[in-house]
Design a protein around this motif. Structure first.
Motif, PDB file in Angstrom:
ATOM      1  N   GLY A 192      -9.834   1.539   9.016  1.00 17.40           N
ATOM      2  CA  GLY A 192      -9.657   0.206   9.577  1.00 17.40           C
ATOM      3  C   GLY A 192      -8.546  -0.134   9.451  1.00 17.40           C
ATOM      4  O   GLY A 192      -7.896  -1.126  10.414  1.00 17.40           O
ATOM      5  N   MET A 193      -7.523   0.096   8.190  1.00 12.23           N
ATOM      6  CA  MET A 193      -6.377  -0.577   7.992  1.00 12.23           C
ATOM      7  C   MET A 193      -5.569   0.122   9.057  1.00 12.23           C
ATOM      8  O   MET A 193      -4.410  -0.562   9.402  1.00 12.23           O
ATOM      9  CB  MET A 193      -6.051  -0.260   6.639  1.00 12.23           C
ATOM     10  CG  MET A 193      -6.724  -1.122   5.591  1.00 12.23           C
ATOM     11  SD  MET A 193      -6.325  -0.807   3.692  1.00 12.23           S
ATOM     12  CE  MET A 193      -4.541  -0.809   3.735  1.00 12.23           C
ATOM     13  N   GLY A 194      -5.562   1.557   9.139  1.00 13.38           N
ATOM     14  CA  GLY A 194      -4.754   2.005  10.006  1.00 13.38           C
ATOM     15  C   GLY A 194      -4.716   1.358  11.520  1.00 13.38           C
ATOM     16  O   GLY A 194      -3.869   1.530  12.351  1.00 13.38           O
ATOM     17  N   LEU A 195      -6.071   1.185  12.157  1.00 10.84           N
ATOM     18  CA  LEU A 195      -6.428   0.598  13.367  1.00 10.84           C
ATOM     19  C   LEU A 195      -5.891  -0.716  13.386  1.00 10.84           C
ATOM     20  O   LEU A 195      -5.179  -0.938  14.741  1.00 10.84           O
ATOM     21  CB  LEU A 195      -7.791   0.707  13.717  1.00 10.84           C
ATOM     22  CG  LEU A 195      -8.394   2.185  13.636  1.00 10.84           C
ATOM     23  CD1 LEU A 195      -9.822   2.195  14.148  1.00 10.84           C
ATOM     24  CD2 LEU A 195      -7.894   2.806  14.984  1.00 10.84           C
ATOM     25  N   MET A 196      -5.926  -1.415  12.678  1.00 11.04           N
ATOM     26  CA  MET A 196      -5.712  -2.756  12.599  1.00 11.04           C
ATOM     27  C   MET A 196      -4.228  -3.050  12.178  1.00 11.04           C
ATOM     28  O   MET A 196      -3.621  -4.466  12.074  1.00 11.04           O
ATOM     29  CB  MET A 196      -6.726  -3.816  11.763  1.00 11.04           C
ATOM     30  CG  MET A 196      -8.024  -3.728  12.346  1.00 11.04           C
ATOM     31  SD  MET A 196      -9.027  -4.907  11.453  1.00 11.04           S
ATOM     32  CE  MET A 196      -9.123  -4.186   9.882  1.00 11.04           C
ATOM     33  N   ASP A 197      -3.590  -1.981  11.897  1.00  8.81           N
ATOM     34  CA  ASP A 197      -1.888  -2.058  11.353  1.00  8.81           C
ATOM     35  C   ASP A 197      -2.015  -3.019  10.230  1.00  8.81           C
ATOM     36  O   ASP A 197      -1.079  -3.892  10.213  1.00  8.81           O
ATOM     37  CB  ASP A 197      -1.119  -2.630  12.420  1.00  8.81           C
ATOM     38  CG  ASP A 197       0.211  -2.399  12.328  1.00  8.81           C
ATOM     39  OD1 ASP A 197       0.680  -1.395  11.505  1.00  8.81           O
ATOM     40  OD2 ASP A 197       1.054  -2.902  12.736  1.00  8.81           O
ATOM     41  N   ILE A 198      -2.934  -2.834   9.213  1.00  7.51           N
ATOM     42  CA  ILE A 198      -2.675  -3.472   7.789  1.00  7.51           C
ATOM     43  C   ILE A 198      -1.882  -2.548   7.005  1.00  7.51           C
ATOM     44  O   ILE A 198      -2.368  -1.486   6.601  1.00  7.51           O
ATOM     45  CB  ILE A 198      -4.037  -3.787   7.339  1.00  7.51           C
ATOM     46  CG1 ILE A 198      -4.799  -4.818   8.484  1.00  7.51           C
ATOM     47  CG2 ILE A 198      -3.967  -4.459   5.901  1.00  7.51           C
ATOM     48  CD1 ILE A 198      -6.090  -5.313   7.894  1.00  7.51           C
ATOM     49  N   ARG A 199      -0.926  -2.951   6.222  1.00  6.70           N
ATOM     50  CA  ARG A 199      -0.166  -2.338   5.448  1.00  6.70           C
ATOM     51  C   ARG A 199      -0.715  -2.184   4.310  1.00  6.70           C
ATOM     52  O   ARG A 199      -1.219  -2.940   3.667  1.00  6.70           O
ATOM     53  CB  ARG A 199       1.423  -3.025   5.359  1.00  6.70           C
ATOM     54  CG  ARG A 199       2.117  -3.058   6.737  1.00  6.70           C
ATOM     55  CD  ARG A 199       2.186  -1.703   7.265  1.00  6.70           C
ATOM     56  NE  ARG A 199       2.993  -1.904   8.687  1.00  6.70           N
ATOM     57  CZ  ARG A 199       3.235  -0.685   9.304  1.00  6.70           C
ATOM     58  NH1 ARG A 199       2.874   0.388   9.161  1.00  6.70           N
ATOM     59  NH2 ARG A 199       3.953  -1.188  10.611  1.00  6.70           N
ATOM     60  N   LEU A 200      -0.300  -1.037   3.461  1.00  5.10           N
ATOM     61  CA  LEU A 200      -0.774  -1.044   1.947  1.00  5.10           C
ATOM     62  C   LEU A 200       0.363  -1.760   1.174  1.00  5.10           C
ATOM     63  O   LEU A 200       1.556  -1.380   1.052  1.00  5.10           O
ATOM     64  CB  LEU A 200      -0.543   0.288   1.923  1.00  5.10           C
ATOM     65  CG  LEU A 200      -1.056   0.969   0.424  1.00  5.10           C
ATOM     66  CD1 LEU A 200      -2.841   0.515   0.093  1.00  5.10           C
ATOM     67  CD2 LEU A 200      -0.880   2.370   0.031  1.00  5.10           C
ATOM     68  N   ASP A 201      -0.208  -2.781   0.552  1.00  3.25           N
ATOM     69  CA  ASP A 201       0.561  -3.531  -0.339  1.00  3.25           C
ATOM     70  C   ASP A 201      -0.407  -3.684  -1.937  1.00  3.25           C
ATOM     71  O   ASP A 201      -1.276  -2.799  -1.997  1.00  3.25           O
ATOM     72  CB  ASP A 201       0.765  -4.836   0.180  1.00  3.25           C
ATOM     73  CG  ASP A 201      -0.342  -5.647   0.659  1.00  3.25           C
ATOM     74  OD1 ASP A 201      -1.718  -5.285   0.129  1.00  3.25           O
ATOM     75  OD2 ASP A 201      -0.474  -6.668   1.661  1.00  3.25           O
ATOM     76  N   ILE A 202       0.073  -4.500  -2.575  1.00  3.21           N
ATOM     77  CA  ILE A 202      -0.615  -4.830  -3.777  1.00  3.21           C
ATOM     78  C   ILE A 202      -1.785  -5.100  -3.842  1.00  3.21           C
ATOM     79  O   ILE A 202      -2.940  -4.675  -4.554  1.00  3.21           O
ATOM     80  CB  ILE A 202       0.303  -5.787  -4.935  1.00  3.21           C
ATOM     81  CG1 ILE A 202       1.513  -5.113  -5.070  1.00  3.21           C
ATOM     82  CG2 ILE A 202      -0.335  -6.038  -5.918  1.00  3.21           C
ATOM     83  CD1 ILE A 202       2.520  -6.076  -5.834  1.00  3.21           C
ATOM     84  N   GLY A 203      -2.153  -5.867  -2.717  1.00 11.61           N
ATOM     85  CA  GLY A 203      -3.605  -6.534  -2.519  1.00 11.61           C
ATOM     86  C   GLY A 203      -4.513  -5.279  -2.086  1.00 11.61           C
ATOM     87  O   GLY A 203      -5.830  -5.237  -2.482  1.00 11.61           O
ATOM     88  N   THR A 204      -4.143  -4.738  -0.975  1.00  5.42           N
ATOM     89  CA  THR A 204      -4.977  -3.623  -0.423  1.00  5.42           C
ATOM     90  C   THR A 204      -4.962  -2.538  -1.176  1.00  5.42           C
ATOM     91  O   THR A 204      -6.149  -1.775  -0.862  1.00  5.42           O
ATOM     92  CB  THR A 204      -4.598  -3.117   1.081  1.00  5.42           C
ATOM     93  OG1 THR A 204      -3.104  -2.967   1.026  1.00  5.42           O
ATOM     94  CG2 THR A 204      -4.404  -4.667   2.038  1.00  5.42           C
ATOM     95  N   SER A 205      -4.167  -2.346  -1.948  1.00  4.19           N
ATOM     96  CA  SER A 205      -4.172  -1.081  -2.859  1.00  4.19           C
ATOM     97  C   SER A 205      -5.218  -1.153  -3.750  1.00  4.19           C
ATOM     98  O   SER A 205      -5.683  -0.039  -4.467  1.00  4.19           O
ATOM     99  CB  SER A 205      -2.895  -0.973  -3.647  1.00  4.19           C
ATOM    100  OG  SER A 205      -2.690  -1.904  -4.474  1.00  4.19           O
TER     101      SER A 205
END
Length: 324
Positions: A192-205
């Motif tokens: 879902g992160m890839g589809l919605m173009d959500i970058r990997l950052d400190i929060g999403t990690s």
């Protein structure tokens, strides 16, 4: 040399002699060269000053002369930089505009502590040598560290969970089976992160740790209830496990999802991403528990006719009496 900054007041002629001698000194031994060159220039010009005044003059001109030499050298390197870049827009600028651009580039080089960026190579030709710094470099380093830590922590967490579950169920396959819903939830989250173009950052990690910690419970509940009656027919055991553990699993999943979904109501984008993805992961992990565990346990479907009619069911406990 004729202003208040000079420790020795000089007239214009003497100031020119001292300034010329000060600017002739350049290199790693500039201070020593100025200490010797200024008295020699004054003597050659027939100007007599006492040794104390000469020493004060050398001390006064050291910093301004070094800064002036650095600025002149940086301007020359800025010119060389603009020539090597061969920018069409630069070449079309008027002399005044080109000079202002040269001054801006020189100032930027000084701010970066890189006054020399155009240095001659072995053939005597000018080539560029540059070092990128500032916030882009910090952000790039943070991104690399986040990706590296994400891979290592995710692998370590999954391996640890599988080992603990294997010891708990005394079977490595059962340990892998109990971790399947969590793995499926992780695939959905990062997909879902890839589809919605959500970058990997400190929060999403941190999503991996949250999903593994909260989502692994569902597989444990389901498999524990399933294995409670090993003498039963397999399909009846799956049905009984779903009926007994289903309420607790869905209650937990919905409660955790609702708690994280609250974060999506705020304005902070990182918190909204974490809240929404974690809430979705909890629902996915609960759903995969009831679909993938029976499927991977060689059960194609639930046989609802074998649910409550199994004579092996223990008698249900009566509801607790209410307090009067």
């Amino acid at each position: 040399l004729q202003g208040a900054e000079s420790m020795v007041q000089l007239d214009a002629g003497v100031a020119d002699v001292v300034a010329g001698a000060a600017m002739d000194a350049d290199g790693p031994f500039a201070e020593a060269e100025r200490a010797a060159g200024i008295p020699a220039a004054l003597e050659a010009a027939g100007i007599s000053l006492d040794p104390a005044s000469i020493e004060d003059l050398v001390w006064s001109v050291e910093t301004p002369a070094a800064e002036t030499v650095r600025d002149l050298r940086t301007r020359a390197h800025a010119d060389a930089l603009l020539v090597d870049l061969e920018l069409q827009t630069v070449n079309q600028l008027e002399p005044g505009a080109r000079g202002r651009l040269r001054d801006a580039v020189a100032a930027a080089l000084v701010d970066l502590a890189l006054p020399q960026v155009a240095v001659p190579d072995a053939n005597g030709e000018t080539r560029l040598a540059y070092v990128v710094s500032g916030m882009p470099v910090l952000h790039r380093g943070l991104s690399r560290s986040t990706r590296r830590n994400q891979r290592s922590s995710l692998g370590f967490a999954l391996l640890t969970v599988v080992l603990v579950l294997s010891v708990r169920f005394r079977n490595p396959l059962s340990g892998l089976l109990a971790a399947v819903p969590t793995g499926a939830a992780l695939l959905v989250v990062y997909g879902g992160m890839g589809l919605m173009d959500i970058r990997l950052d400190i929060g999403t990690s941190m999503l991996a740790s949250i999903v593994i910690g909260a989502g692994v419970d569902y597989g444990v509940h389901m498999l524990s209830a399933w294995r409670a009656k090993e003498s039963e027919p397999p399909i009846a055991g799956a049905v009984r496990a779903a009926s007994r553990a289903g309420g607790a699993i869905w209650t937990n999943a919905l409660a955790v999802a609702a708690g994280f979904f609250v974060l999506t109501l705020g304005d902070a984008r990182p918190l909204k991403n974490v809240g929404g993805l974690t809430a979705a992961a909890m629902i996915v992990a609960a759903g995969c528990t009831f679909v993938m565990l029976p499927l991977l346990g060689r059960r194609r479907q639930y046989d609802r006719t074998a649910d409550e009619a199994d004579p092996a069911d223990p008698p249900m406990l009566p509801p607790p009496e209410r307090f009067s």
